[in-house]
Motif scaffolding. Structure first.
Motif, PDB file in Angstrom:
ATOM      1  N   ALA A  98     -13.966   6.902   5.787  1.00  0.00           N
ATOM      2  CA  ALA A  98     -14.970   7.336   4.812  1.00  0.00           C
ATOM      3  C   ALA A  98     -16.372   7.323   5.398  1.00  0.00           C
ATOM      4  N   GLN A  99     -16.582   6.523   6.450  1.00  0.00           N
ATOM      5  CA  GLN A  99     -17.886   6.475   7.105  1.00  0.00           C
ATOM      6  C   GLN A  99     -18.120   7.676   8.018  1.00  0.00           C
ATOM      7  N   HIS A 100     -17.032   8.337   8.439  1.00  0.00           N
ATOM      8  CA  HIS A 100     -17.157   9.425   9.412  1.00  0.00           C
ATOM      9  C   HIS A 100     -16.587  10.754   8.925  1.00  0.00           C
ATOM     10  N   MET A 101     -15.931  10.744   7.773  1.00  0.00           N
ATOM     11  CA  MET A 101     -15.346  11.978   7.237  1.00  0.00           C
ATOM     12  C   MET A 101     -15.767  12.139   5.777  1.00  0.00           C
ATOM     13  N   PRO A 102     -15.810  13.363   5.279  1.00  0.00           N
ATOM     14  CA  PRO A 102     -16.175  13.594   3.863  1.00  0.00           C
ATOM     15  C   PRO A 102     -15.000  13.322   2.921  1.00  0.00           C
ATOM     16  N   ILE A 103     -14.602  12.040   2.847  1.00  0.00           N
ATOM     17  CA  ILE A 103     -13.550  11.639   1.915  1.00  0.00           C
ATOM     18  C   ILE A 103     -14.080  10.502   1.056  1.00  0.00           C
ATOM     19  N   LYS A 104     -13.464  10.292  -0.097  1.00  0.00           N
ATOM     20  CA  LYS A 104     -13.827   9.179  -0.975  1.00  0.00           C
ATOM     21  C   LYS A 104     -12.569   8.422  -1.372  1.00  0.00           C
ATOM     22  N   LEU A 105     -12.761   7.144  -1.730  1.00  0.00           N
ATOM     23  CA  LEU A 105     -11.650   6.276  -2.077  1.00  0.00           C
ATOM     24  C   LEU A 105     -11.551   6.149  -3.589  1.00  0.00           C
ATOM     25  N   LEU A 106     -10.331   6.160  -4.102  1.00  0.00           N
ATOM     26  CA  LEU A 106     -10.081   6.149  -5.531  1.00  0.00           C
ATOM     27  C   LEU A 106      -9.364   4.874  -5.952  1.00  0.00           C
ATOM     28  N   LYS A 107      -9.749   4.338  -7.108  1.00  0.00           N
ATOM     29  CA  LYS A 107      -9.079   3.161  -7.636  1.00  0.00           C
ATOM     30  C   LYS A 107      -7.743   3.575  -8.219  1.00  0.00           C
ATOM     31  N   LEU A 108      -6.671   2.858  -7.823  1.00  0.00           N
ATOM     32  CA  LEU A 108      -5.336   3.149  -8.329  1.00  0.00           C
ATOM     33  C   LEU A 108      -5.166   2.606  -9.753  1.00  0.00           C
ATOM     34  N   PRO A 109      -4.299   3.214 -10.545  1.00  0.00           N
ATOM     35  CA  PRO A 109      -4.128   2.798 -11.947  1.00  0.00           C
ATOM     36  C   PRO A 109      -3.256   1.561 -12.116  1.00  0.00           C
ATOM     37  N   PHE A 110      -2.727   1.022 -11.043  1.00  0.00           N
ATOM     38  CA  PHE A 110      -1.895  -0.173 -11.111  1.00  0.00           C
ATOM     39  C   PHE A 110      -2.014  -0.917  -9.787  1.00  0.00           C
ATOM     40  N   SER A 111      -1.646  -2.209  -9.807  1.00  0.00           N
ATOM     41  CA  SER A 111      -1.736  -2.997  -8.571  1.00  0.00           C
ATOM     42  C   SER A 111      -0.701  -2.519  -7.573  1.00  0.00           C
ATOM     43  N   PHE A 112      -1.050  -2.605  -6.295  1.00  0.00           N
ATOM     44  CA  PHE A 112      -0.202  -2.116  -5.220  1.00  0.00           C
ATOM     45  C   PHE A 112       0.096  -3.281  -4.289  1.00  0.00           C
ATOM     46  N   PRO A 113       1.334  -3.483  -3.861  1.00  0.00           N
ATOM     47  CA  PRO A 113       1.653  -4.609  -2.964  1.00  0.00           C
ATOM     48  C   PRO A 113       0.830  -4.565  -1.683  1.00  0.00           C
ATOM     49  N   LYS A 114       0.554  -5.744  -1.161  1.00  0.00           N
ATOM     50  CA  LYS A 114      -0.219  -5.827   0.078  1.00  0.00           C
ATOM     51  C   LYS A 114       0.581  -5.302   1.263  1.00  0.00           C
ATOM     52  N   LEU A 115      -0.126  -4.769   2.218  1.00  0.00           N
ATOM     53  CA  LEU A 115       0.464  -4.368   3.487  1.00  0.00           C
ATOM     54  C   LEU A 115       0.313  -5.547   4.440  1.00  0.00           C
ATOM     55  N   ARG A 116       1.427  -6.118   4.867  1.00  0.00           N
ATOM     56  CA  ARG A 116       1.392  -7.246   5.809  1.00  0.00           C
ATOM     57  C   ARG A 116       2.050  -6.814   7.098  1.00  0.00           C
ATOM     58  N   GLU A 117       1.241  -6.693   8.148  1.00  0.00           N
ATOM     59  CA  GLU A 117       1.729  -6.241   9.452  1.00  0.00           C
ATOM     60  C   GLU A 117       2.167  -7.434  10.293  1.00  0.00           C
ATOM     61  N   HIS A 118       3.330  -7.302  10.928  1.00  0.00           N
ATOM     62  CA  HIS A 118       3.857  -8.356  11.796  1.00  0.00           C
ATOM     63  C   HIS A 118       3.828  -7.903  13.255  1.00  0.00           C
ATOM     64  N   LEU A 119       3.494  -8.845  14.123  1.00  0.00           N
ATOM     65  CA  LEU A 119       3.589  -8.645  15.560  1.00  0.00           C
ATOM     66  C   LEU A 119       4.965  -9.139  15.990  1.00  0.00           C
ATOM     67  N   VAL A 120       5.740  -8.285  16.670  1.00  0.00           N
ATOM     68  CA  VAL A 120       7.138  -8.595  17.002  1.00  0.00           C
ATOM     69  C   VAL A 120       7.341  -8.493  18.509  1.00  0.00           C
ATOM     70  N   TRP A 121       8.106  -9.425  19.075  1.00  0.00           N
ATOM     71  CA  TRP A 121       8.399  -9.386  20.511  1.00  0.00           C
ATOM     72  C   TRP A 121       9.784  -9.974  20.764  1.00  0.00           C
ATOM     73  N   HIS A 122      10.322  -9.690  21.954  1.00  0.00           N
ATOM     74  CA  HIS A 122      11.649 -10.184  22.318  1.00  0.00           C
ATOM     75  C   HIS A 122      11.563 -11.681  22.605  1.00  0.00           C
ATOM     76  N   PRO A 123      12.549 -12.467  22.146  1.00  0.00           N
ATOM     77  CA  PRO A 123      12.510 -13.923  22.365  1.00  0.00           C
ATOM     78  C   PRO A 123      12.386 -14.334  23.823  1.00  0.00           C
ATOM     79  N   THR A 124      12.856 -13.502  24.752  1.00  0.00           N
ATOM     80  CA  THR A 124      12.775 -13.867  26.169  1.00  0.00           C
ATOM     81  C   THR A 124      11.333 -13.861  26.679  1.00  0.00           C
TER      82      THR A 124
END
Length: 305
Positions: A254-280
């Motif tokens: 939104a700081q660099h493009m002509p877009i705007k953010l809209l409030k959703l009509p209901f709560s939305f689950p959080k996005l939780r990103e995980h870092l994953v790697w091989h156990p070795t």
């Protein structure tokens, strides 16, 4: 090198033969002639007393026993590479490691750019390669062909090490001059307005539609599918379409493009990103150092809208 009468080089060849299931392609990866690769397959058959690969029509198919061997062989090779063969370099400033990371443009732009900048000053000889999660996943970690994977919590695969990397939430966005919306969007509008979405939203277990209100979930009008969030934001410009974008990235856009953010009509689950790697790779010093650099960024607060 031999162990219990087994030439360990044969395991490398077995891993590649199982992956390619083709003598010509396997010989190219092994840098050997086709006849030499065929000879190796014969030796594998003799050692394991099994056909390993069988010609069926124009293709080669693995035997059930070969399929059983595939993952244990990969695990053994990965352990050897990470703990025995590789140099135990502990000083990042002297390391020449090349890291392959599977992550979306969201992760690269909101987290990794700062990490790359910091690392370039400390360890200038460490290099990076980013792969899209639209085409790659945990199977590359299993094969030892990628070092790290960043995915939403919903798609973390069992059997790998992981840690929470970032928390965020999705927001709805549209073109700045979109006449249909001021600063919010209704549930009805979510079902009647065209959507722009990223490809993995439609084709992977991570589907934002599954998180939407039941009224909306099965009624979205998906009109454009793109491969990344940056293109999603750009595809909104000049249209009346909407899209769902992680908040931290949406603020940047939104700081660099002509877009705007809209409030959703209901709560939305959080996005939780995980870092994953091989156990070795758990105790690999340079790998652990990189993970710590990435995880430290999780302490930053989400930007305010």
């Amino acid at each position: 090198m031999r162990f219990e009468q087994l030439d360990l080089n044969l395991l490398v060849a077995l891993d590649i033969l199982m992956e390619e299931q083709n003598i010509t392609r396997a010989s190219e990866k092994l840098n050997l002639s086709q006849s030499a690769t065929s000879s190796i397959l014969s030796r594998l058959r003799a050692y394991f007393d099994d056909d390993i690969l069988v010609q069926v029509g124009r293709k080669m198919q693995p035997t059930p026993y070969a399929v059983e061997l595939q993952q244990p062989v990969r695990d053994v090779l990965s352990t050897i590479r990470s703990t025995i063969v590789s140099k135990r370099m502990e000083d990042p400033s002297q390391s020449t490691r090349h890291f392959r990371i599977i992550g979306s443009d969201y992760i690269i732009q909101t987290l990794m750019l700062d990490v790359l900048s910091e690392i370039s000053a400390i360890a200038p000889n460490i290099t990076f390669e980013f792969l899209t999660p639209f085409s790659h996943g945990a199977e590359l970690l299993a094969k030892g062909n990628a070092d790290l994977l960043v995915v939403p919590e919903q798609v973390v695969t069992e059997g790998f090490s992981s840690a929470i990397l970032a928390d965020d939430e999705f927001v709805c966005a549209c073109a700045q001059d979109n006449p249909l919306f001021d600063d919010s969007i209704s549930a009805e509008q979510l079902t009647t307005t065209g959507f722009v979405t990223v490809g993995f939203d439609r084709h992977s277990k991570f589907n934002m539609g599954n998180w939407l209100n039941e009224e909306v979930r099965d009624n979205r009008k998906v009109e454009v599918i793109v491969n990344d969030f940056n293109t999603l934001s750009r595809a909104l410009i000049g249209t009346q379409r909407v899209g769902l974008i992680p908040h931290k990235l949406a603020i940047q856009h939104a700081q660099h493009m002509p877009i705007k953010l809209l409030k959703l009509p209901f709560s939305f689950p959080k996005l939780r990103e995980h870092l994953v790697w091989h156990p070795t790779l758990e105790r690999d010093p340079i790998h652990r150092w990189l993970r710590e650099k990435m995880l430290a960024k999780n302490q930053l607060e989400a930007p305010k809208a």
